[in-house]
Design a protein around this motif. Structure first.
Motif, PDB file in Angstrom:
ATOM      1  N   LEU A   1       0.817  -1.209   0.000  1.00 16.50           N
ATOM      2  CA  LEU A   1       0.000   0.000   0.000  1.00 16.50           C
ATOM      3  C   LEU A   1       0.851   1.260   0.000  1.00 16.50           C
ATOM      4  N   GLU A   2       2.029   1.211   0.616  1.00 15.09           N
ATOM      5  CA  GLU A   2       2.891   2.392   0.579  1.00 15.09           C
ATOM      6  C   GLU A   2       3.381   2.654  -0.840  1.00 15.09           C
ATOM      7  N   GLU A   3       3.462   1.610  -1.669  1.00 14.58           N
ATOM      8  CA  GLU A   3       3.843   1.774  -3.066  1.00 14.58           C
ATOM      9  C   GLU A   3       2.767   2.541  -3.826  1.00 14.58           C
ATOM     10  N   ALA A   4       1.513   2.181  -3.614  1.00 15.31           N
ATOM     11  CA  ALA A   4       0.409   2.907  -4.240  1.00 15.31           C
ATOM     12  C   ALA A   4       0.398   4.359  -3.775  1.00 15.31           C
ATOM     13  N   ASP A   5       0.651   4.569  -2.481  1.00 13.12           N
ATOM     14  CA  ASP A   5       0.662   5.928  -1.934  1.00 13.12           C
ATOM     15  C   ASP A   5       1.760   6.756  -2.575  1.00 13.12           C
ATOM     16  N   ALA A   6       2.918   6.135  -2.836  1.00 13.38           N
ATOM     17  CA  ALA A   6       4.059   6.854  -3.379  1.00 13.38           C
ATOM     18  C   ALA A   6       3.936   7.126  -4.874  1.00 13.38           C
ATOM     19  N   LEU A   7       3.252   6.259  -5.619  1.00 11.74           N
ATOM     20  CA  LEU A   7       3.279   6.334  -7.073  1.00 11.74           C
ATOM     21  C   LEU A   7       1.976   6.791  -7.717  1.00 11.74           C
ATOM     22  N   ALA A   8       0.846   6.443  -7.116  1.00  7.06           N
ATOM     23  CA  ALA A   8      -0.442   6.615  -7.810  1.00  7.06           C
ATOM     24  C   ALA A   8      -0.956   8.048  -7.745  1.00  7.06           C
ATOM     25  N   ASP A   9      -1.379   8.552  -8.905  1.00  7.13           N
ATOM     26  CA  ASP A   9      -2.098   9.830  -8.942  1.00  7.13           C
ATOM     27  C   ASP A   9      -3.535   9.629  -8.474  1.00  7.13           C
ATOM     28  N   ASP A  10      -4.093   8.490  -8.830  1.00  9.15           N
ATOM     29  CA  ASP A  10      -5.436   8.110  -8.405  1.00  9.15           C
ATOM     30  C   ASP A  10      -5.411   6.638  -8.004  1.00  9.15           C
TER      31      ASP A  10
END
Length: 325
Positions: free
Chosen positions: A196-205
């Protein structure tokens, strides 16, 4: 209607008696990363396989760059790149040989295929291993080569299905850099991840899928507002003062203090004023702090609030097996 890099509407896919997708709607703007989260069997990989023209939906539509993935499948394929959960490489070939082979399959002339392969191998830090058999590559090197393979055709849209599984922290950081470069170059990325920290770091949405439906869609900050409120985290330098610090937090905020790790305490706050009052009380009581921060809920908390599922959001899922059936 806004032009999306890719989108799905009412997507339904069944595998026998199992419904993998039950009307999934998602979309991504050009040049952005859409993180797709969901628990085991939620339908993430099935969604990617439909968008990548590997399987047809039973109902609904999916488009890439405005093209229907079923009706216009032949036109969609040159526009996309796909990296699945498992590296799709020929271990007997060298890294260079793998990429040249893909280039030739994409109708590049031999010289152009070699040039593109060498360019990608350097970009992914594999230049020194270019002429070594893939069987000798480490897991991280294979992952990077697999991602490079998906970019041979300079795709507009890249689908990454848990690309960082098996990578060490250094490999993950390198992968993150590459994904950021892709979007900086104008590509759009659909990323599923179990971190989940990967999504937080990379995702615009971020889109959260549960039981085959998208139950939330928004920026990381917008989704964090779903849980509501902010929290104060504190860690005293003198761990013997941990109970004293907890008492202050409870008195000021009126909320129950929780432990976040062995030496950190966290409590919800209802206003910025409470934060300043907590800080004043700590100073008044002589409690020196190693850490003191105000933060939004984590994506882990958001995921749990939305799905009721603790733990990793994106474990290797049942829908992987179903979608290969």
């Amino acid at each position: 209607m806004e032009d999306y890099a890719f989108q799905t509407e009412g997507l339904v896919k069944r595998f026998g008696a199992t419904t993998a997708l039950a009307g999934a709607d998602l979309h991504a703007r050009p040049g952005t990363v859409l993180g797709v989260l969901g628990r085991n069997g939620a339908g993430k990989t099935t969604t990617i396989r439909i968008l990548a023209t590997l399987t047809d939906p039973d109902e609904g539509t999916a488009r890439v760059s405005g093209l229907d993935v079923v009706r216009d499948a032949a036109a969609v394929r040159p526009l996309i790149g796909l990296t699945g959960q498992y590296a799709a490489l020929d271990e007997e070939l060298t890294g260079l040989g793998n990429l040249v082979l893909i280039g030739r399959l994409l109708d590049l002339r031999k010289r152009a295929a070699v040039r593109r392969a060498e360019e990608l191998l350097e970009r992914f830090g594999l230049g020194d291993a270019a002429r070594k058999p893939v069987a000798t590559y480490s897991g991280g090197m294979r992952r990077r080569l697999d991602l490079a393979a998906s970019l041979v055709g300079r795709p507009r849209v890249v689908f990454l299905d848990e690309p960082s599984v098996g990578l060490d922290p250094g490999g993950r950081e390198e992968l993150w850099r590459i994904i950021r470069e892709l979007t900086a170059d104008g590509a759009s990325v659909l990323l599923t991840t179990q971190y989940l920290e990967e999504a937080d770091a990379l995702a615009d949405d971020i889109a959260v899928i549960d039981n085959g439906r998208v139950i939330a869609h928004g920026t990381p900050s917008e989704l964090k507002q779903i849980v509501g409120g902010q929290a104060v985290a504190a860690r005293p330098r003198d761990l013997d003062r941990l109970d004293d610090a907890a008492a202050i937090l409870t008195t000021v905020t009126g909320h129950v203090v929780e432990r976040a790790g062995r030496h950190e305490i966290v409590v919800p706050v209802d206003s910025d004023r409470a934060v300043f009052e907590v800080a004043r009380r700590f100073e008044e009581q002589g409690i020196a702090l190693a850490e003191f921060s105000l933060r939004l809920p984590s994506l882990d908390e958001v995921f749990f609030a939305l799905t009721g599922a603790p733990g990793n959001a994106s474990d290797r899922s049942d829908d992987d097996a179903r979608s290969r059936a």
